[in-house]
Design an enzyme around this catalytic site. Structure first.
Site, PDB file in Angstrom:
ATOM      1  N   TYR A 168      -2.045  -0.542  10.116  1.00 16.89           N
ATOM      2  CA  TYR A 168      -2.320  -1.147   8.801  1.00 16.89           C
ATOM      3  C   TYR A 168      -0.977  -0.772   8.059  1.00 16.89           C
ATOM      4  CZ  TYR A 168      -4.272  -1.032   4.191  1.00 16.89           C
ATOM      5  OH  TYR A 168      -4.732  -1.357   2.554  1.00 16.89           O
ATOM      6  N   SER A 197       0.835  -1.217   0.036  1.00 21.64           N
ATOM      7  CA  SER A 197       0.117  -0.149  -0.086  1.00 21.64           C
ATOM      8  C   SER A 197       0.875   1.203  -0.140  1.00 21.64           C
ATOM      9  CB  SER A 197      -0.941  -0.051   1.182  1.00 21.64           C
ATOM     10  OG  SER A 197      -1.770   1.155   1.519  1.00 21.64           O
TER      11      SER A 197
END
Length: 281
Positions: free
Chosen positions: A154, A141
């Site tokens: 995350y 990501s």
């Protein structure tokens, strides 16, 4: 038909990026074994005639090692082997700040987003060695690259995925196995709405609408990122056209991380503008 005869395992395939990637692999001749926690959506996909029996589904919780090995073994039995693995399953995880998050929330997010990828790689290697090699792509990501783009648990997990991919690429090169990661930017999937469902359906819909409105303006490329943008990059990394690529991370973010906003938006003043326009004397 770059993937005619190729056998693909893909996690998180019932929606968003995973679904688009499964469809792209099938369109180019691959057979796909898809794992997802959403059994209803996954089974419905596998039953669709347009996939011409090239898609199989098995319910998979990637936080459970037995589910990961079960998915890989099922694919090897069904197709006769595995050539490609796309470790994609995930969700937003815990959204709390570092001074608020609990140990259990931290561990769950790491297990879902990082441990699952490590175990997917670990358990696919014997299958790929039997096949003479293979390609692994892992979903990282843009949150792995800079602060401010996502929750800390995350972001740290995704940074781990990126570094794991690099180290695994080095260790597995001897077996003719390539490993790469891909860092999506803001892609229009349901991940943002799903992350807010605890706040109620109205909040989830509001977040989804805001993301769809803001995404085209959040980066130099003035359009929203779509799941197929990621899918096509995954296919390149897994294909023969990408056979000289291993150990890298590719950002697919519309240029979001090329620099601060003033570097690409002429209406946003930068530091130099501020200094040159400051009053003299």
């Amino acid at each position: 038909m770059r993937f005619e005869g190729k056998r693909v395992v893909l996690t998180g395939g019932a929606s968003g990026i995973g679904k688009a990637t499964a469809e792209a692999f099938i369109a180019e001749g691959a057979q796909v074994m898809m794992g997802d926690l959403n059994a209803e959506a996954g089974a419905a996909m596998a039953a669709e005639s347009r996939y011409d029996n090239r898609l199989a589904f098995q319910k998979t919780d990637v936080t459970q090692e037995a589910d990961i090995t079960g998915l890989l073994d099922a694919a090897a039995d069904h197709f006769g082997g595995i050539d490609i693995l796309f470790n994609n399953a995930g969700a937003a995880g815990a959204r709390k700040r570092i001074d608020e998050i609990s140990a259990d929330e931290w561990d769950f997010t790491q297990n879902l987003l990082l441990r699952s990828v490590a175990l997917g790689i670990r358990h696919v290697v014997p299958h790929m060695r039997k096949a003479g090699g293979g390609a692994i792509v892992n979903t990282a990501s843009i949150t792995a690259h800079e602060a401010g783009w996502g929750p800390i648990a995350y972001s740290v997990a995704k940074a781990g995925v990126m570094h794991l991919s690099k180290i695994a690429a080095a260790e597995l090169a001897q077996h003719n196995i390539r490993v790469n990661s891909i860092s999506p930017g803001f892609i229009l999937t349901n991940i943002f709405a799903d992350a807010m469902k605890d706040e109620g359906e109205a909040m989830a819909r509001a977040v989804d609408g805001a993301m769809r409105g803001a995404a085209p303006q959040a980066q130099p490329v003035h359009r929203a990122g779509m799941p197929d943008d990621i899918a096509q990059t995954v296919l390149h990394l897994a294909s023969e056209q990408g056979s000289f690529i291993t150990g890298i991370d590719i950002k697919v973010d519309g240029g979001m991380l090329v620099g601060p906003r003033h570097s690409w938006d002429p209406d946003t003043p930068g530091l130099i503008d501020a200094l040159t326009q400051a009053p003299q004397g």
